[in-house]
Design a protein around this motif. Structure first.
Motif, PDB file in Angstrom:
ATOM      1  N   ILE A 101       0.835  -1.204   0.000  1.00  0.00           N
ATOM      2  CA  ILE A 101       0.000   0.000   0.000  1.00  0.00           C
ATOM      3  C   ILE A 101       0.867   1.251   0.000  1.00  0.00           C
ATOM      4  O   ILE A 101       0.610   2.212  -0.725  1.00  0.00           O
ATOM      5  N   ALA A 146      -5.210   3.998  -2.144  1.00  0.00           N
ATOM      6  CA  ALA A 146      -3.776   4.279  -2.015  1.00  0.00           C
ATOM      7  C   ALA A 146      -3.280   5.056  -3.233  1.00  0.00           C
ATOM      8  O   ALA A 146      -2.540   6.042  -3.102  1.00  0.00           O
ATOM      9  N   SER A 197      -4.902   1.320   4.510  1.00  0.00           N
ATOM     10  CA  SER A 197      -4.567   0.185   5.381  1.00  0.00           C
ATOM     11  C   SER A 197      -5.771  -0.227   6.225  1.00  0.00           C
ATOM     12  O   SER A 197      -5.955  -1.415   6.517  1.00  0.00           O
ATOM     13  N   LYS A 200      -8.192  -2.387   3.912  1.00  0.00           N
ATOM     14  CA  LYS A 200      -7.588  -3.343   2.978  1.00  0.00           C
ATOM     15  C   LYS A 200      -8.327  -4.680   2.917  1.00  0.00           C
ATOM     16  O   LYS A 200      -8.149  -5.449   1.968  1.00  0.00           O
TER      17      LYS A 200
END
Length: 428
Positions: A101, A146, A197, A200
């Motif tokens: 990421i 991202a 994050s 994810k």
């Protein structure tokens, strides 16, 4: 033009008409020009005076148009030569899957930062993101967030049309806008990584239909050769500002306009990549990519002419003074509103600086601070569905419209974090 005055009410109506037409998917150039014509006529100008106002307005943006054309040469070379892809792949490969990421966000930030349009940067990095998603199981939403967040961060420190427009709108150096945007960009990058994050594991995962085998015959220049053009451009653009910061007068006196820097850097980079035979093709491609932006600039010039001929800035300053709200906030708020209305960073910056630039400066805001705050503000809600960025980036990861909508709020937080930091650093 000096003797032509229109009512601020007409100017406001013209802006509203232009924004509504843009949201209705009418061509931005015609939307802005039509709004300018109606605004002038309603503001009290006759047919002949309206033409004079529009022509004067378009003349005022010609400096920005020429610089955007120069940027097109650089962008075309970076994209068509494969340099942008080579840089992205190297960054991701070096950081590894463990930091996937982070790698995607940085790669998109760098690609956008070196002068590639943000939607094109996402398109360049998305095949790498899909490979990572297949290997790691990270959701497509997180992967796109991202890239989008990293692209937004890179977009405020790049020699892209939006940055050129911000510099031109407040008559400051392009290099200064890029440099002053660096800290907010880092904050945006960190925010994008953190938010990506967090999600994810949420949303659709990469499947076989998303993955396409790469053509083995495709070759890209080495990383070392690919970064020649960006490094030369950055060095030449930053010599003067760095000299000023360090108090070195000899360097401070060196001021090379982006009109020269970007084409020169691009050509030198092309020679380094041993692709000089393709120079005309790459330049043509870059200039073609800039055409929509140039048309928007011309359209924005027409509405800017109406605003200049009106007393809108005086009325805005008076309203803010009477309301008790800090005049500094007009800069980021105008960027946010215009960016949201047009779903475009560059168009948002053009309209915000043209519509409210004079009022912002009259509130005592320093030009470079105004440019950076308007610029970062335009990134907050520039990813809405009535713009192309929403759809291009969603398609790059094979997301449905409903799925693409799920990260709009997160993207807004990335832009908002950069705007808040810019306002705190330079506005107050």
């Amino acid at each position: 033009m000096e003797n032509i005055t229109v009512s601020w009410i007409g100017a406001v109506i013209g802006i509203i008409i232009a924004v509504v037409l843009i949201m209705k998917k009418m061509n931005p150039l015609y939307s802005l020009a039509f709004g300018a014509i109606i605004g002038s006529l309603l503001g009290g100008a006759n047919l002949s005076e309206t033409v004079t106002i529009l022509v004067s307005g378009t003349q005022s943006v010609m400096g920005t148009v020429v610089r955007v054309l120069a940027a097109g040469i650089f962008a075309g070379i970076m994209m068509e030569s494969g340099a942008a892809i080579a840089i992205a792949r190297t960054i991701v490969a070096k950081m590894g899957v463990k930091f996937a990421i982070v790698a995607l966000a940085i790669a998109t930030m760098v690609i956008t930062g070196v002068g590639v349009f943000i939607p094109v940067a996402v398109l360049i990095v998305s095949p790498i993101a899909i490979e990572i998603g297949k290997e790691t199981g990270i959701s497509k939403l997180a992967l796109l967030l991202a890239m989008s967040g990293g692209g937004k961060a890179g977009n405020i420190i790049s020699p892209n049309p939006n940055t050129i427009a911000a510099a031109g709108g407040f008559d400051v150096e392009l290099s200064s806008v890029m440099m002053f945007g660096f800290v907010p960009a880092l904050v945006g990058l960190v925010m994008a990584i953190l938010l990506a994050s967090l999600i994810k594991g949420k949303g659709p995962k990469v499947t076989a239909k998303d993955y396409q085998e790469e053509d083995e015959n495709l070759t890209y220049p080495s990383f070392a050769k690919s970064i020649v053009a960006p490094i030369i451009a950055i060095i030449l653009l930053m010599v003067g500002p760095i000299g000023s910061l360090l108090g070195i007068q000899v360097l401070a006196n060196i001021s090379i306009d982006s009109l020269y820097v970007l084409p020169i850097a691009g050509v030198i980079g092309l020679v380094a990549m041993k692709q000089k035979k393709e120079m005309l093709n790459y330049m043509t491609s870059g200039l073609n990519r800039m055409t929509p932006t140039i048309l928007v600039l011309i359209g924005a010039g027409t509405i800017g002419g109406v605003i200049t001929a009106s007393d809108l800035s005086t009325q805005v300053v008076a309203f803010i003074n009477n309301s008790g709200v800090s005049g500094t906030l007009l800069a980021p708020l105008s960027g946010i509103l215009m960016g949201a209305a047009t779903a475009s960073t560059s168009t948002g910056v053009i309209l915000a600086s043209g519509s409210f630039g004079q009022a912002i400066l009259e509130m005592g805001v320093v030009p470079i601070a105004a440019a950076v705050m308007v610029h970062t503000g335009a990134t907050v809600i520039d990813h809405l569905p009535h713009g192309t960025y929403f759809h291009v980036t969603g398609d790059s990861m094979n997301l449905s419209m409903k799925e693409r909508f799920r990260i709009v709020g997160y993207e807004t937080l990335v832009g908002l974090s950069m705007t808040i930091v810019a306002t705190l650093l330079y506005g107050f």
